[in-house]
Scaffold this active site. Structure first.
Site, PDB file in Angstrom:
ATOM      1  N   THR A  70     -18.293  34.318  -6.643  1.00 23.76           N
ATOM      2  CA  THR A  70     -17.747  35.649  -6.396  1.00 23.76           C
ATOM      3  C   THR A  70     -16.600  35.986  -7.348  1.00 23.76           C
ATOM      4  O   THR A  70     -16.442  37.122  -7.770  1.00 23.76           O
ATOM      5  CB  THR A  70     -17.265  35.709  -4.933  1.00 23.76           C
ATOM      6  OG1 THR A  70     -18.389  35.426  -4.092  1.00 23.76           O
ATOM      7  CG2 THR A  70     -16.702  37.059  -4.580  1.00 23.76           C
TER       8      THR A  70
ATOM      9  N   HIS B  19      -5.630  45.382  -5.875  1.00 25.97           N
ATOM     10  CA  HIS B  19      -5.525  46.517  -4.958  1.00 25.97           C
ATOM     11  C   HIS B  19      -4.097  46.683  -4.461  1.00 25.97           C
ATOM     12  O   HIS B  19      -3.359  45.712  -4.311  1.00 25.97           O
ATOM     13  CB  HIS B  19      -6.447  46.288  -3.747  1.00 25.97           C
ATOM     14  CG  HIS B  19      -7.901  46.341  -4.094  1.00 25.97           C
ATOM     15  ND1 HIS B  19      -8.588  47.522  -4.238  1.00 25.97           N
ATOM     16  CD2 HIS B  19      -8.799  45.353  -4.356  1.00 25.97           C
ATOM     17  CE1 HIS B  19      -9.852  47.259  -4.559  1.00 25.97           C
ATOM     18  NE2 HIS B  19     -10.001  45.948  -4.639  1.00 25.97           N
TER      19      HIS B  19
ATOM     20  N   ILE C 214     -13.669  35.542   2.283  1.00 30.01           N
ATOM     21  CA  ILE C 214     -12.778  36.102   1.263  1.00 30.01           C
ATOM     22  C   ILE C 214     -13.577  37.049   0.374  1.00 30.01           C
ATOM     23  O   ILE C 214     -14.050  36.700  -0.700  1.00 30.01           O
ATOM     24  CB  ILE C 214     -12.094  35.001   0.427  1.00 30.01           C
ATOM     25  CG1 ILE C 214     -11.506  33.911   1.328  1.00 30.01           C
ATOM     26  CG2 ILE C 214     -11.012  35.618  -0.464  1.00 30.01           C
ATOM     27  CD1 ILE C 214     -10.406  34.350   2.265  1.00 30.01           C
TER      28      ILE C 214
ATOM     29  N   SER D  58     -13.484  41.369  -0.945  1.00 26.65           N
ATOM     30  CA  SER D  58     -12.412  42.236  -1.399  1.00 26.65           C
ATOM     31  C   SER D  58     -11.437  42.449  -0.258  1.00 26.65           C
ATOM     32  O   SER D  58     -11.873  42.633   0.881  1.00 26.65           O
ATOM     33  CB  SER D  58     -12.985  43.576  -1.845  1.00 26.65           C
ATOM     34  OG  SER D  58     -11.943  44.422  -2.237  1.00 26.65           O
TER      35      SER D  58
ATOM     36  N   CYS E 162     -16.433  35.567 -33.264  1.00 24.85           N
ATOM     37  CA  CYS E 162     -16.958  36.731 -32.531  1.00 24.85           C
ATOM     38  C   CYS E 162     -16.383  37.973 -33.180  1.00 24.85           C
ATOM     39  O   CYS E 162     -15.204  38.257 -33.049  1.00 24.85           O
ATOM     40  CB  CYS E 162     -16.558  36.653 -31.058  1.00 24.85           C
ATOM     41  SG  CYS E 162     -16.790  38.203 -30.162  1.00 24.85           S
TER      42      CYS E 162
ATOM     43  N   CYS F 198     -22.596  35.780 -32.490  1.00 23.83           N
ATOM     44  CA  CYS F 198     -21.748  34.577 -32.453  1.00 23.83           C
ATOM     45  C   CYS F 198     -22.360  33.409 -31.700  1.00 23.83           C
ATOM     46  O   CYS F 198     -21.902  32.283 -31.861  1.00 23.83           O
ATOM     47  CB  CYS F 198     -20.355  34.906 -31.905  1.00 23.83           C
ATOM     48  SG  CYS F 198     -20.337  35.368 -30.169  1.00 23.83           S
TER      49      CYS F 198
END
Lengths: 423, 478
Positions: free
Chosen positions: B40, B49, B335, B337, B399, B441
């Site tokens: 997650t 937030h 757990i 958001s 890159c 890359c």
């Protein structure tokens, strides 16, 4: 700060041809900056043949074609720096670059030629749903793995997109021992050259599924399969047409985009149709003394066209440096070149009659497959030429030639329009 | 026997590990994947937030507001980028104004500072690309954006430097209670510990239910996202939310800390806890709903899409406590958001619980500061040249989209808990995260990984396990 008359960004076919041409037109101080560890650009990984039919009247492989120009550049003692990344170009033509030995350094350039080439669009461009496992490669990445590094990306392959690299890789993967199950193409026509469809798919019995796309990718760690579905006229998948293809590899050949980070960074006016900078008859961008050629300007079909265009950019940059041009940038009357019905874009997009050479090649692409139609050129309302073309396709570049005499003969001319018309 | 075993090396597990590493204790983190930040924690909105969403009094509300407060100092200690860019919750109908007001009131009750309800004109002045039909918005200046990978990686690296052991490719299969502590059986050996922290994300219910009769149940709630090119990164300056509905906070539009534009997520409950596949329907919804809040989103500039799973517990709140019937077994479950925002507070709380329980003593030498990977692009010219003279690898761009040098990639591989795969390098350095999505890359990064790790190129993976990238050599089957 070091100074050069001309700094060329990129040592691929465009940069090399521009350098050679600038030297032949009397410029001594030229520097090519190349980010890779050798000159030649993407041609180095294009080990198939078919290059140079126009330029050298023979069939060369990509590395052979590049080598012809690399030799010339070396014979002409043109300076170049490898493994060098250009980070920034200012509108005053101060170029900032970096490599391992020089660190970050700046160069003042009398003129700059942009020749950075293009890159492949990634999966996100089509927003293909599904998992994100290993085994999804752009066709060019797979080409580099196979042709430069010698590694097989996978064994059972589906290819999405029938652009030339996708077609070439269908054949390459087959020759190296993989099983290419299908090439799917979203459009009802291929985006590649006809000869590549014949030589890379038909000759090996690889099915080309037009109006099809990938609607799902399966496999959590490595690709285990993809689902293809037919699409309608709006490119939307048609429910019920899904077909599963077990495979361990998905190659994407879904379009090329000119790499114009540096051009945008310096504020060059861009053409949304090409994703390249807008240029005038001298292939000069909206920024004084900055020229562009090759795939950074617009994506080409054949490298021969790139070389020709780049040579023109080299000539024009040389004239700019020598101060031998009739009118300065922004000066002189500019005639607008426009892409009308059936035509996607034109390069260049403006012509200054006073500044143009005796003849000017205008390159463009059509927006669909057309059979038995004509390419017409209009000077304002008046049609000045009309040429029948048995077949035109978006995958193949078209061109017309305008002469200085012809344009100077029309002093009131404002717009030149190129269009596809019925006979 | 370890003093503490933490199951899961996502942000919760890593934050707990880092906080616990302040104390004298033998600690080990068990992670089923090959790296930290693989569940997650790697696929979410990357938002810090403000804290007005969660119901007042809930653990989510407490952890959110506390986590938001702690994030600034934590980001400085760990040398990771974090910006308080602010957020707007849009109200598109006059009749919804009471709901916007309720959100404001809840924020005040939760302890969120400096919020204001802005009238239409002010919203459009601050964010000209917000939809014209906006009538007001809740502005929260304390909201921000962060890099979830760097946060997770930095927490784990810092824990590691302070003595926490990490075992990867180690999936917990069973937990058995001992007279004192627990025996944890995995597919990679058996371990014992006095206390266990369950930070197993979407699997936290399975882990909890191995030791407790009071079952919990976590639903994996999938969210699809689209990430847009940096050219679109300034389309909005703040995180733009729609008024929340019952299934979460709806589709947001936000700049990312690295300058891209991110839109999403959808919310679809899935049975399969590994189902991180995007769907055509999900991606369509993301595009459609994002445009309800923000106009002219350049959808042609999407560079990739991805899906993440939130760990939604039936009780709809975080569970951070010792299991009622399993002494020394600390849950860090449900757990979802605002988990990323809350992780500093979650770490603090878990450490407090275990500290009280086990009577842990503070270490004499705890290293709070971690130095991140040096990004030459952020140095001035002289510093950059000095760095290249000292180590020429910093003069070589690998890159080209994100302008990442070989020096940064080598650092990412060699540092504590270093990268072992392409994704590991990508999350630590951004190499491969740009507009070409690793097309140019990846072969170079593969070679660097093989060289640095002493591995064969055939064993280089995208993300561990069976995600090998090349299958063999040319013509080897002919």
């Amino acid at each position: 700060m070091r100074e050069y008359d001309i700094v060329i960004i990129g040592g691929g076919p465009a940069g090399l041809a521009a350098a050679v041409s600038a030297r032949e037109n009397g410029i001594e101080s030229i520097l090519i900056l190349e980010r890779d560890d050798r000159l030649g650009g993407i041609l180095n990984q294009c080990i198939h043949n078919g290059f140079g039919l126009h330029t050298f009247q023979e069939e060369l492989t990509g590395p052979e074609y590049a080598d012809r120009y690399i030799r010339q550049a070396k014979q002409l003692e043109i300076e170049y720096k490898l493994n060098t990344m250009v980070m920034d170009i200012r509108p005053d033509r101060t170029v900032t670059a970096m490599n391992k030995t020089d660190g970050v350094f700046t160069i003042r350039a009398g003129a700059v030629i942009l020749a950075m080439g293009c890159r492949e669009r990634a999966r996100g461009a089509l927003n293909i749903p599904g998992y994100r496992p290993a085994g999804i490669f752009s066709a060019g990445t797979a080409q580099r793995l196979v042709n430069i590094e010698g590694y097989m990306p996978g064994r059972e392959v589906v290819i999405l997109g029938s652009g030339d690299i996708g077609l070439i890789m269908a054949r390459r993967m087959t020759l190296e021992g993989a099983h290419v199950k299908a090439v799917a193409e979203l459009m009802p026509y291929s985006g590649g050259l006809k000869r590549n469809i014949v030589q890379c798919l038909d000759d090996y019995g690889i099915p080309l599924k037009l109006s099809h796309t990938v609607v799902d990718i399966k496999g959590r760690e490595r690709v285990e399969g993809v689902t293809l579905a037919e699409v309608d006229q709006n490119s939307k998948p048609i429910p019920g047409t899904e077909e599963d293809y077990p495979c361990d590899t998905l190659l994407l050949s879904v379009g090329l985009i000119p790499e114009n980070e540096l051009s945008r960074g310096m504020g060059a006016v861009m053409d949304p149709a090409t994703s390249g900078p807008k240029v005038n008859e001298s292939l000069e961008t909206s920024i004084d003394g900055v020229f562009a050629c090759g795939n950074v300007l617009h994506v080409h079909d054949l490298v021969d066209h790139v070389s020709k265009e780049a040579a023109a950019a080299g000539r024009n940059a040389a004239a700019y440096v020598k101060g031998s041009r009739t009118v300065k940038n922004g000066g002189g009357k500019a005639i607008l070149l426009t892409a009308a019905s059936g035509v996607r874009y034109t390069v260049p997009s403006t012509v200054r009659p006073e500044q143009m050479e005796d003849s000017l090649t205008v390159r463009f692409r059509v927006d669909n497959v057309y059979r038995g139609r004509c390419i017409s050129v209009y000077f304002d309302q008046e049609r000045v030429s009309r040429r029948k073309r048995p077949v035109m396709a978006p995958g193949e570049m078209e061109e017309i030639v305008l002469t200085k005499e012809q344009i100077l003969g029309c002093p009131e001319l404002e717009t030149i329009r190129i269009t596809v018309e019925d006979e | 026997m370890y003093d503490i075993i933490i199951i899961g090396a996502g942000v919760s597990g890593a934050a707990a590990a880092r906080e616990l590493s302040r104390y004298e204790a033998d600690i080990c983190v068990l992670e089923k994947e090959e790296d930290v930040c693989c569940g997650t924690s790697k696929a979410n909105s990357a938002i810090v937030h403000a804290g007005y969403d969660a119901e007042t009094g809930s653990l989510k509300a407490q952890m959110n507001v506390r986590g938001n407060e702690l994030m600034g100092p934590l980001a400085r200690e760990l040398d990771i980028p974090f910006k308080r860019t602010g957020s707007l919750v849009l109200c598109l109908n006059e009749e919804d104004m009471p709901r916007l007001q309720a959100l404001y009131d809840r924020g005040v009750a939760n302890g969120v500072k400096d919020m204001r309800i802005l009238p239409r004109e002010e919203v459009l002045r601050m964010e000209p690309n917000v939809t014209d039909s906006v009538c007001a918005a809740l502005y929260a200046p304390t909201a921000g954006i962060i890099c979830p990978f760097e946060l997770n990686i930095a927490l784990a690296e810092n824990a590691c430097v302070n003595g926490v052991e990490f075992r990867f490719n180690t999936a917990v299969e069973d937990i058995v209670r001992l007279d004192e502590g627990y025996e944890i059986r995995t597919d990679n050996g058996t371990f014992t510990a006095r206390c266990v922290v369950n930070a197993a994300g979407v699997y936290a219910d399975r882990i909890h239910n191995m030791v407790s009769r009071n079952k919990i149940h976590i639903t994996a709630r999938r969210g699809d996202y689209c990430l847009l090119d940096k050219d679109a990164g300034r389309h909005v300056g703040m995180t733009i939310f729609a008024l929340p509905g019952k299934n979460g906070k709806g589709i947001l539009v936000t700049p990312t800390i690295h300058g891209n534009l991110l839109i999403g997520p959808t919310a679809v409950d899935v049975l399969d806890k590994e189902a991180v596949n995007t769907t055509a329907d999900g991606l369509r919804q993301v595009a459609e709903k994002a445009q309800l809040s923000v106009k002219n989103i350049p959808m042609k500039q999407v560079i990739t899409s991805f899906a993440g799973l939130r760990a939604h517990e039936d009780g709809d709140d975080f569970i951070i406590k010792e299991a009622d019937d399993a002494a020394g077994f600390i849950d860090c479950a449900g757990i979802e958001s605002p988990g990323l925002t809350s992780c500093p507070a979650i770490g603090e709380r878990v450490a407090q619980i275990l500290c009280d329980k086990m009577g842990l003593k503070k270490k004499e030498h705890f290293t709070a500061y971690r130095k991140g990977i040096v990004h030459p692009a952020q140095l001035d010219l002289d510093e950059r040249n000095a760095l290249i003279r000292e180590n020429p690898a910093y003069g070589s761009i690998v890159c080209r989209c994100e302008m990442i040098t070989e020096g940064e990639i080598i650092d990412a591989i060699r540092r504590p808990l270093g990268a072992k795969s392409l994704d590991g390098v990508k999350r630590r350095t951004r190499a491969g995260m740009g507009r070409c999505q690793s097309g140019f890359c990846s072969p170079t990064v593969m070679n660097i990984l093989a060289r640095e790790c002493g591995k064969s190129i055939y064993d280089i993976t995208k993300s561990g396990g069976g995600s090998r990238i090349v299958a063999g050599t040319n013509k080897d089957t002919l």
